[in-house]
Design an enzyme around this catalytic site. Structure first.
Site, mmCIF file in Angstrom:
data_model
loop_
_atom_site.group_PDB
_atom_site.id
_atom_site.type_symbol
_atom_site.label_atom_id
_atom_site.label_comp_id
_atom_site.label_asym_id
_atom_site.label_seq_id
_atom_site.Cartn_x
_atom_site.Cartn_y
_atom_site.Cartn_z
ATOM 1 N N VAL B 101 0.832 -1.192 0.000
ATOM 2 C CA VAL B 101 0.000 0.000 0.000
ATOM 3 C C VAL B 101 0.875 1.254 0.000
ATOM 4 O O VAL B 101 1.990 1.249 0.518
ATOM 5 C CB VAL B 101 -0.940 0.025 1.232
ATOM 6 N N ASN B 141 0.705 -6.858 7.436
ATOM 7 C CA ASN B 141 2.027 -6.245 7.341
ATOM 8 C C ASN B 141 1.897 -4.788 6.910
ATOM 9 O O ASN B 141 1.312 -4.491 5.877
ATOM 10 C CB ASN B 141 2.866 -7.029 6.324
ATOM 11 N N ARG B 143 3.695 -2.756 5.465
ATOM 12 C CA ARG B 143 4.176 -2.342 4.143
ATOM 13 C C ARG B 143 3.478 -3.082 3.012
ATOM 14 O O ARG B 143 3.713 -2.790 1.860
ATOM 15 C CB ARG B 143 5.665 -2.621 4.034
ATOM 16 N N GLU B 144 2.705 -4.113 3.357
ATOM 17 C CA GLU B 144 2.079 -4.880 2.273
ATOM 18 C C GLU B 144 0.617 -4.484 2.106
ATOM 19 O O GLU B 144 0.280 -3.698 1.247
ATOM 20 C CB GLU B 144 2.286 -6.379 2.501
ATOM 21 N N MET B 145 -0.277 -5.026 2.981
ATOM 22 C CA MET B 145 -1.670 -4.621 2.845
ATOM 23 C C MET B 145 -2.102 -3.687 3.974
ATOM 24 O O MET B 145 -3.196 -3.125 3.940
ATOM 25 C CB MET B 145 -2.554 -5.859 2.738
#
Lengths: 272, 436
Positions: B101, B141, B143-145
């Site tokens: 994201v 996470n 930095r991910e979702m």
């Protein structure tokens, strides 16, 4: 490759080529051809079967040379051959086993198996849920992972560490080879046999193959033999097929099967 | 003396109960049979990898696929699982490092979902034991979702009427985070992939590979030493030992040794809290498996990935730092990058340029035929980059410089060619159809 390297490579290549030629032309020790079991010809043109001892043979009445026996006929014929041999060699070290028909009629005894592998417990609350702000990778609860029961932790150095899963894969791989060997051993076609005889007819369940006694001096061959040499001898003689190459997958599988049948038996190379 | 029990019983057990050597007595409940597995997918691995009760059912798979494509599982509705695991691209994103994201870069390359069900552990550092555990972590996470916690995720899902209906139909209850993970994992368990040109070759069609590809297979099992970690056979056709090795990729980064020293020192003091803080620090993600096991010999080591579909799942290595398979060959050819924790199996290989070409040609035969078009495109693309090869160091690779252990002798393939040996096993995996 720059010029300097080329300059270096060319003479090296020439030299190694010369060496190769020298090696290739040096006289090599050629193995002498193996003895052959010459079968007596039948007066009536009947099929003659030879036994692996290189001496015993018999005519199969009613079957012409070049014809293939049915499995039942082959079992009867090989049983008779074996009987002749037993009469000739009453003192031979031989394990009495029921013939192939009997052996295949009785179901194998059930084996006790080890306990099942631990299965992941899907409902369990995973400990990887507590995410803290920050970077990536191990920050998502990595410290809790070793406590996960099912985390496949590799401890110690890389090559000595193996998991239950590894062991199962290995066991299945070996079992697959043994299974293939079992198939070839019981299948005259797969052996390349021409008369319908397969290994199991004289060696039900691989009995009396004694793989644990190789290497040993094999009288029929007049030399020290490995198990594969003897397998080939049997393929040539009672089975009447062409010998297999050492690396032939069928040969490798049969060795796997024959050894598997003797698990736990003491190694006694050279024993007769 | 009657061991065929060994053979026959085991077989009987394998065939009847779907459990093999470590079989418990056949349970009264017949487990659901695996789906028909294509050549190159192992029934044994299926048995070992699919937990009882979590076999994929059509309903779970359908819901799982929907969730896999669901962007609303991310904090700002921009990222779904498939953002980094695009099915059309072989379940990867083709980027060196994936992006989550708000265009945040993560520090790892997105591994393929294809055959991930057979992995002993998930993630590059193996920090998750099951697909279910794995599925939750990217959602949470930052930095991910980017979801803050599981409750927030589920509040959002329960607010979407169609999911309430779906979860009720599939699981018979309100949507829960665990069930969401079970559904996604069920979808992932259907993403097995075999059926490569290589599988035709190994099952006896010797025309399926070209001479160069066959030579690549021989090198793979010989001079190039690939099979020390990427061995493949009929029972385990993943081409991965599922272990963790330091091959010196992380050591590309200048400060790796300093980093490692810091990490090891912290672990030696045994301060759990500080280790966690290290793990938060993204530069430390280069320590790989070490942050999971906290064992010094795991510093900088990462999981051996499967080589199935490797042609279409570049860029390569845990950090996506190598763009083409030629670069990968160069990396191994010089014995990796020296660092104090380098795996003992790494040594220079002395592969010549034609040998490297053959190896790469072979690797491209491991791609599932359904990705043929993509595979060809990738091969063309990678070949076009053959002259930009940052990892190439012929002097070291050929032993003209440095001292990285002995060079292996050149095998004489006319005497013994591993490609002829049936290394892979001359027994094909028992497919479900054959079992019936």
């Amino acid at each position: 490759m720059n010029l300097r390297m080329k300059l270096l490579v060319v003479p090296c290549a020439a030299l190694s080529f010369a060496g190769g030629v020298a090696l290739a032309t040096s006289p090599e020790a050629k193995p002498e051809p193996l003895p052959r079991h010459v079968l007596p010809a039948s007066k009536d043109g009947n099929l003659v079967l030879g036994l692996c001892d290189g001496e015993t043979s018999m005519e199969v009445p009613g079957v012409k040379d070049g014809q293939r026996l049915t499995r039942a006929q082959a079992i009867t014929a090989t049983a008779q051959l074996m009987d002749d041999w037993r009469k000739k060699n009453p003192d031979a070290n031989w394990d009495d086993v029921p013939g192939p028909v009997l052996a295949q009629a009785t179901p194998p005894a059930a084996k006790k198996s080890p306990p099942p592998a631990p299965q992941p417990n899907p409902g369990a609350k995973s400990s990887g849920n507590d995410v803290r702000q920050g970077g990536v990778g191990a920050q998502t609860g990595a410290s809790a992972v070793p406590q996960q029961q099912k985390a496949n932790l590799q401890t110690g150095h890389t090559y000595g560490a193996y998991s239950e899963r590894d062991e199962q894969v290995w066991a299945d791989s070996v079992q697959a080879a043994v299974k293939e060997g079992h198939r070839v051993f019981h299948d005259a076609e797969a052996l390349g046999g021409t008369v319908g005889v397969s290994c199991d007819m004289c060696h039900p369940d691989g009995a009396n193959t004694h793989p644990e006694t190789y290497p040993k001096y094999q009288v029929q061959l007049g030399r020290v033999a490995l198990l594969r040499d003897m397998i080939n001898w049997c393929i040539e003689n009672p089975v009447r097929g062409k010998p297999l190459a050492d690396g032939d997958p069928k040969m490798r599988a049969m060795e796997a099967y024959i050894y598997a049948q003797r698990k736990g038996v003491k190694l006694e190379y050279g024993k007769h | 003396m009657r061991l065929p029990s060994g053979v026959v019983t085991v077989l009987a057990v394998v065939l009847n109960s779907g459990v093999g050597l470590a079989a418990s007595p056949p349970s009264r409940q017949a487990p659901s049979a695996p789906p028909p597995l294509p050549p190159g997918v192992s029934a044994t691995l299926w048995r070992l990898s699919v937990p009882k009760g979590l076999e994929p059912t059509p309903e779970r798979v359908a819901l799982g696929e929907k969730l896999f494509r669901e962007k609303r599982l991310s904090v700002d509705n921009t990222v779904a699982c498939m953002t980094c695991h695009e099915p059309e691209l072989g379940f990867t994103d083709g980027k060196p490092l994936s992006e989550g994201v708000k265009q945040q870069k993560v520090t790892r390359n997105s591994p393929t979902v294809l055959n991930a069900l057979f992995n002993a552990t998930q993630f590059w550092d193996g920090r998750a034991g099951t697909l279910e555990d794995q599925a939750k972590l990217p959602i949470l996470n930052p930095r991910e979702m980017g979801m803050p916690d599981a409750d927030t995720v589920m509040k959002k899902v329960r607010g979407i009427p169609e999911y309430v209906t779906d979860f009720q139909a599939v699981f018979g209850r309100e949507p829960t985070f665990d069930d969401l993970a079970v559904a996604i994992a069920a979808f992932e368990r259907m993403q097995f992939s075999g059926d490569a040109r290589f599988d035709r070759f190994i099952m006896g069609d010797s025309k399926a590979l070209t001479a160069s590809e066959k030579n690549g297979w021989a090198l793979f099992n010989g001079k190039a030493r690939c099979n020390s970690c990427h061995a493949g056979n009929a029972v385990s056709p993943l081409f991965s030992d599922q272990k963790f090795h330091n091959i010196g990729v992380a050591a590309h980064k200048q400060d790796f040794v300093t980093l490692a020293r810091k990490g090891v020192q912290v672990v030696r003091t045994g301060d759990e809290k500080q280790i966690d803080e290290l793990a938060l620090n993204s530069e430390f993600s280069e320590l790989g498996r070490f942050l999971v096991t906290q064992q010094e010999n795991d510093v900088g080591s990462f999981k051996t990935p499967t080589l199935r579909n490797v042609g279409i799942t570049g860029p390569y290595m845990h950090d996506g730092s190598l763009a083409t398979l030629w670069d990968v060959m160069d990396h191994y050819n010089k014995g990796g990058v020296a660092n104090p924790y380098l795996d003992g199996g790494m040594q220079r290989l002395g592969l010549t340029e034609p040998e490297i070409d053959d190896l790469v040609a072979f690797l491209f035969t491991l791609t599932d035929t359904k990705f043929d078009k993509l595979n060809k495109e990738q091969l063309t693309k990678q070949r076009a980059r053959k002259n930009t090869r940052p990892e190439r160091d012929t002097a070291i690779a050929m032993g003209k410089k440095g001292n990285l252990g002995d060079l292996a002798p050149n095998p004489d393939l006319s005497v013994k060619n591993p490609a002829d040996l049936g290394i892979y096993g001359d027994v094909t995996p028992v497919t479900a159809t054959k079992q019936r």
